[in-house]
Design an enzyme around this catalytic site. Structure first.
Site, PDB file in Angstrom:
ATOM      1  N   TYR A  28      -4.953   7.212  -6.819  1.00  0.00           N
ATOM      2  CA  TYR A  28      -3.578   6.712  -6.894  1.00  0.00           C
ATOM      3  C   TYR A  28      -2.709   7.427  -7.934  1.00  0.00           C
ATOM      4  O   TYR A  28      -1.514   7.153  -8.023  1.00  0.00           O
ATOM      5  CB  TYR A  28      -3.590   5.203  -7.171  1.00  0.00           C
ATOM      6  CG  TYR A  28      -4.270   4.420  -6.071  1.00  0.00           C
ATOM      7  CD1 TYR A  28      -3.728   4.385  -4.793  1.00  0.00           C
ATOM      8  CD2 TYR A  28      -5.466   3.742  -6.297  1.00  0.00           C
ATOM      9  CE1 TYR A  28      -4.349   3.684  -3.768  1.00  0.00           C
ATOM     10  CE2 TYR A  28      -6.089   3.031  -5.283  1.00  0.00           C
ATOM     11  CZ  TYR A  28      -5.534   3.012  -4.017  1.00  0.00           C
ATOM     12  OH  TYR A  28      -6.148   2.314  -3.013  1.00  0.00           O
ATOM     13  N   HIS A  46      -4.301  -4.439   5.689  1.00  0.00           N
ATOM     14  CA  HIS A  46      -5.418  -4.303   6.631  1.00  0.00           C
ATOM     15  C   HIS A  46      -5.944  -5.656   7.123  1.00  0.00           C
ATOM     16  O   HIS A  46      -6.783  -5.699   8.010  1.00  0.00           O
ATOM     17  CB  HIS A  46      -6.561  -3.519   5.973  1.00  0.00           C
ATOM     18  CG  HIS A  46      -6.090  -2.311   5.221  1.00  0.00           C
ATOM     19  ND1 HIS A  46      -5.416  -1.280   5.841  1.00  0.00           N
ATOM     20  CD2 HIS A  46      -6.164  -1.965   3.903  1.00  0.00           C
ATOM     21  CE1 HIS A  46      -5.109  -0.356   4.928  1.00  0.00           C
ATOM     22  NE2 HIS A  46      -5.546  -0.751   3.754  1.00  0.00           N
ATOM     23  N   ASP A  69       3.540 -11.540  10.653  1.00  0.00           N
ATOM     24  CA  ASP A  69       4.423 -12.550  11.259  1.00  0.00           C
ATOM     25  C   ASP A  69       5.684 -12.757  10.422  1.00  0.00           C
ATOM     26  O   ASP A  69       6.785 -12.873  10.966  1.00  0.00           O
ATOM     27  CB  ASP A  69       3.683 -13.892  11.402  1.00  0.00           C
ATOM     28  CG  ASP A  69       2.687 -13.888  12.560  1.00  0.00           C
ATOM     29  OD1 ASP A  69       2.702 -12.944  13.369  1.00  0.00           O
ATOM     30  OD2 ASP A  69       1.892 -14.842  12.654  1.00  0.00           O
ATOM     31  N   HIS A  77       2.331   3.570   1.658  1.00  0.00           N
ATOM     32  CA  HIS A  77       1.032   3.606   0.976  1.00  0.00           C
ATOM     33  C   HIS A  77       1.002   4.864   0.126  1.00  0.00           C
ATOM     34  O   HIS A  77       1.353   5.955   0.599  1.00  0.00           O
ATOM     35  CB  HIS A  77      -0.133   3.631   1.970  1.00  0.00           C
ATOM     36  CG  HIS A  77      -0.202   2.379   2.781  1.00  0.00           C
ATOM     37  ND1 HIS A  77      -0.712   1.203   2.275  1.00  0.00           N
ATOM     38  CD2 HIS A  77       0.216   2.109   4.037  1.00  0.00           C
ATOM     39  CE1 HIS A  77      -0.610   0.263   3.196  1.00  0.00           C
ATOM     40  NE2 HIS A  77      -0.046   0.777   4.281  1.00  0.00           N
ATOM     41  N   LEU A  78       0.550   4.710  -1.105  1.00  0.00           N
ATOM     42  CA  LEU A  78       0.456   5.870  -2.003  1.00  0.00           C
ATOM     43  C   LEU A  78      -0.541   6.887  -1.463  1.00  0.00           C
ATOM     44  O   LEU A  78      -0.287   8.092  -1.461  1.00  0.00           O
ATOM     45  CB  LEU A  78       0.002   5.397  -3.388  1.00  0.00           C
ATOM     46  CG  LEU A  78       1.004   4.495  -4.115  1.00  0.00           C
ATOM     47  CD1 LEU A  78       0.277   3.439  -4.919  1.00  0.00           C
ATOM     48  CD2 LEU A  78       1.899   5.319  -4.994  1.00  0.00           C
ATOM     49  N   SER A  79      -1.703   6.391  -1.051  1.00  0.00           N
ATOM     50  CA  SER A  79      -2.756   7.277  -0.560  1.00  0.00           C
ATOM     51  C   SER A  79      -2.621   7.462   0.948  1.00  0.00           C
ATOM     52  O   SER A  79      -1.961   6.660   1.622  1.00  0.00           O
ATOM     53  CB  SER A  79      -4.131   6.675  -0.886  1.00  0.00           C
ATOM     54  OG  SER A  79      -4.303   5.447  -0.200  1.00  0.00           O
ATOM     55  N   ARG A 101      -9.474   1.110   6.357  1.00  0.00           N
ATOM     56  CA  ARG A 101      -8.076   1.285   5.928  1.00  0.00           C
ATOM     57  C   ARG A 101      -7.219   1.932   7.019  1.00  0.00           C
ATOM     58  O   ARG A 101      -6.016   2.125   6.830  1.00  0.00           O
ATOM     59  CB  ARG A 101      -8.004   2.144   4.662  1.00  0.00           C
ATOM     60  CG  ARG A 101      -8.651   1.515   3.460  1.00  0.00           C
ATOM     61  CD  ARG A 101      -8.422   2.359   2.206  1.00  0.00           C
ATOM     62  NE  ARG A 101      -9.467   2.086   1.240  1.00  0.00           N
ATOM     63  CZ  ARG A 101      -9.457   1.067   0.377  1.00  0.00           C
ATOM     64  NH1 ARG A 101      -8.442   0.242   0.328  1.00  0.00           N
ATOM     65  NH2 ARG A 101     -10.457   0.880  -0.458  1.00  0.00           N
TER      66      ARG A 101
HETATM   67  C1  DQA Z   1      -2.809   1.266  -0.703  1.00  0.00           C
HETATM   68  C2  DQA Z   1      -3.947   1.556   0.278  1.00  0.00           C
HETATM   69  C3  DQA Z   1      -4.745   0.306   0.561  1.00  0.00           C
HETATM   70  O1  DQA Z   1      -5.809   0.590   1.466  1.00  0.00           O
HETATM   71  C4  DQA Z   1      -5.350  -0.246  -0.718  1.00  0.00           C
HETATM   72  O2  DQA Z   1      -6.006  -1.458  -0.475  1.00  0.00           O
HETATM   73  C5  DQA Z   1      -4.349  -0.385  -1.824  1.00  0.00           C
HETATM   74  C6  DQA Z   1      -3.329   0.639  -1.985  1.00  0.00           C
HETATM   75  C7  DQA Z   1      -2.036   2.544  -1.085  1.00  0.00           C
HETATM   76  O3  DQA Z   1      -0.930   2.405  -1.586  1.00  0.00           O
HETATM   77  O4  DQA Z   1      -2.538   3.659  -0.887  1.00  0.00           O
HETATM   78  O5  DQA Z   1      -4.436  -1.301  -2.634  1.00  0.00           O
HETATM   79  O6  DQA Z   1      -1.891   0.372  -0.087  1.00  0.00           O
END
Ligand code: DQA
Length: 152
Positions: free
Chosen positions: A25, A82, A89, A102-104, A113
């Site tokens: 991250y 996830h 909803d 998502h950062l990653s 994921r």
């Molecule tokens: C995340 C990716 C998710 O799988 C993980 O549970 C996170 C961070 C991301 O920003 O990459 O907590 O949302």
């Protein structure tokens, strides 16, 4: 009439950014991201309401609050992406432009994921660009809000 702010909602454990698994991250903190987001939003004359919670119910209440009080939602629901049909909803019920961040790059990671319930309610999804993804989302939200107000 004053334009409503964009809600930027962050899920569990994102408060530990900078310390949490930095090889995935990065070293940027959530406070740093908030500053980056607000700086870009200011250039685009957008207001930002930036929040983080570990609690699914609180995130849902904020999404429903956004229905009346926000012009759009940028959301990184973290692990709830996830698992949470309840967040999906709520996002559908909000009837607002939604951008998922998502950062990653979740598609390069564990199979669990690879699916996000949030994506089914999102106008667009930004993954894998780290903190920059949030800034990209602000740009995209400005464009979405502008095209919405043209058609209304
Ligand atoms: C995340 C990716 C998710 O799988 C993980 O549970 C996170 C961070 C991301 O920003 O990459 O907590 O949302």
């Amino acid at each position: 009439m004053k334009t409503k702010p964009v809600f930027v909602l962050n899920g569990p454990t994102l408060n530990l950014l900078g310390k949490r698994e930095p090889h995935i991250y990065g070293r940027v903190t959530l406070k740093d991201i908030e500053k980056m987001v607000k700086a870009r939003a200011k250039e685009l004359s957008l207001g930002i309401d930036f929040r983080q919670s570990a609690r699914e119910g609180e995130l849902i209440e904020w999404i429903l609050e956004a229905r009346d009080k926000a012009s759009g939602i940028i959301i990184n629901a973290a692990a709830y992406s996830h698992t949470s049909i309840a967040i999906l909803d709520a996002l559908k019920a909000a009837e607002l432009p939604v951008i998922e961040v998502h950062l990653s790059n979740i598609y390069k990671r564990e199979a669990f994921r690879h699916h996000s319930h949030v994506s089914a309610a999102a106008d667009g999804v930004i993954v894998g660009f780290g903190a920059l993804g949030y800034v990209m989302a602000v740009d995209a939200m400005a464009a979405l809000c502008a095209s919405r107000s043209e058609t209304q």
